[in-house]
Scaffold this active site. Structure first.
Site, PDB file in Angstrom:
ATOM      1  N   ASP A 166       0.853  -1.237  -0.014  1.00  0.00           N
ATOM      2  CA  ASP A 166       0.037  -0.066   0.031  1.00  0.00           C
ATOM      3  C   ASP A 166       0.866   1.207   0.089  1.00  0.00           C
ATOM      4  O   ASP A 166       0.386   2.400  -0.440  1.00  0.00           O
ATOM      5  CB  ASP A 166      -0.894   0.050   1.266  1.00  0.00           C
ATOM      6  N   LEU A 175      -7.314   6.144   2.489  1.00  0.00           N
ATOM      7  CA  LEU A 175      -7.295   7.096   1.624  1.00  0.00           C
ATOM      8  C   LEU A 175      -6.258   7.134   0.657  1.00  0.00           C
ATOM      9  O   LEU A 175      -6.277   8.000  -0.317  1.00  0.00           O
ATOM     10  CB  LEU A 175      -7.608   8.200   2.312  1.00  0.00           C
ATOM     11  N   ARG A 176      -5.252   6.509   0.997  1.00  0.00           N
ATOM     12  CA  ARG A 176      -4.024   6.674  -0.095  1.00  0.00           C
ATOM     13  C   ARG A 176      -4.146   6.347  -1.361  1.00  0.00           C
ATOM     14  O   ARG A 176      -3.631   6.832  -2.177  1.00  0.00           O
ATOM     15  CB  ARG A 176      -2.799   5.651   0.712  1.00  0.00           C
ATOM     16  N   GLY A 177      -5.028   5.138  -1.608  1.00  0.00           N
ATOM     17  CA  GLY A 177      -5.375   4.834  -2.909  1.00  0.00           C
ATOM     18  C   GLY A 177      -5.995   5.902  -3.720  1.00  0.00           C
ATOM     19  O   GLY A 177      -5.534   6.352  -4.806  1.00  0.00           O
TER      20      GLY A 177
END
Length: 337
Positions: free
Chosen positions: A193, A274-276
């Site tokens: 991720d 929320l990184r995606g």
């Protein structure tokens, strides 16, 4: 220095090349993970892109700081009244599998400490890679604590060393590129991720592609300089597009409607955190800038959905289809064909 293979001459591997170009437009996208077959040109592409980019202005310190950005300088450069400047190629540093933590982060020079009683910091690989690329082949075989360190530094942009009575920090703004073969083991989901983009690199299945790749490589090995001269015009055009996209990036608009569709896609695919979505937004914006578009559209989201999200999907025991297939299906359902 031996001649580098021209980036523009790399045949096939379009997803890998596009992802690398976008990291050159906006390094904030984060690192790049390239998983796939051996001998498919992963390291060649990284080095070719770095060689394509223009030289950078740097101070004469060990970290080749950016003279125009005080916030990205080491303590010595920030305190200096003036700088002795030089131009250097974009750094590309290899991190070997057996590298120790001291080799990566840097450490106290014990010889000088014992001989002269001086605390002298010996810069590591992170210092060498500042403002460039750190390439880790077989990243899935690297010790987890080393990968954790690399990802933390790549995210923060600085390396903090506190050991043996030494306290020091220096800039380490780099793009981390990891490659590997999934058959030899996978990265932990938490580490996956942290990479910005992930691309799949496969051996070409078309005969004409094989022939073209072999012909170009053979021509390069027989006459490297002549081969580079043939591709110099294409290299210059790509270089100009990157520089133009960098200048235009801040002005590219991301409409709220696009952000909402990106969020809906991430929710539909059940990506963690929320990184995606942040990565998807940044990559789509960089792609828009590279294509001279003034705002991000659904087409940009569709193009970047797989590399931004495929490594962030949760495992579904009831759905064993590959992550790319699941994303393509989600894109069709949420964003439309």
């Amino acid at each position: 220095m031996s001649a580098r293979y021209p980036f523009s001459a790399i045949a096939g591997q379009e997803e890998l090349k596009q992802a690398l170009l976008l990291t050159a437009v906006d390094p904030l996208i984060g690192g790049l993970l390239a998983f796939g077959d051996r001998g498919t040109g992963k390291s060649t592409a990284v080095r070719a892109l770095a060689a394509l980019l223009p030289e950078i202005r740097a101070t004469s310190c060990a970290y080749h700081c950016d003279p125009d950005t005080p916030a990205a300088q080491c303590d010595a450069c920030r305190k200096a009244a003036s700088h002795k400047l030089r131009k250097i190629p974009i750094p590309v540093v290899d991190l070997p599998l057996g590298a120790t933590e001291d080799r990566v982060l840097g450490a106290l020079n014990l010889e000088r400490a014992l001989s002269h009683g001086e605390k002298h910091f010996e810069p590591g690989l992170l210092a060498q890679a500042n403002r460039g690329y750190l390439y880790v082949d077989e990243v899935n075989l690297l010790e987890d604590h080393i990968v954790d360190l690399l990802l933390d530094v790549a995210a923060s942009g600085e390396n903090v060393v506190e050991r043996e009575g030494l306290s020091l920090r220096h800039p380490a703004r780099l793009v981390l590129v990891g490659s590997g073969n999934p058959e030899e083991g996978e990265l932990r989901p938490q580490l996956l991720d942290r990479f910005g983009l992930s691309v799949e690199v496969r051996t070409p299945s078309d005969v004409s592609d094989w022939v073209e790749i072999v012909k170009r490589r053979d021509a390069f090995e027989r006459d490297p300089e002549g081969f580079r001269a043939q591709w110099e015009k294409a290299e210059d055009q790509t270089r100009r597009r990157i520089l133009k996209a960098r200048r235009a990036l801040a002005a590219v608009v991301v409409p709220d409607a696009i952000l909402e569709r990106a969020a809906a896609l991430c929710i539909h695919l059940r990506t963690d955190g929320l990184r995606g979505q942040l990565t998807l937004m940044r990559a789509a914006r960089a792609l828009a800038a590279f294509n001279s578009a003034r705002q991000v559209t659904l087409d940009h989201l569709r193009a970047m959905a797989a590399p931004a999200l495929r490594h962030r999907l949760r495992r579904n025991p009831l759905d064993e289809t590959g992550s790319t297939v699941r994303i393509d299906r989600g894109v069709a359902e949420v964003l439309g064909a």
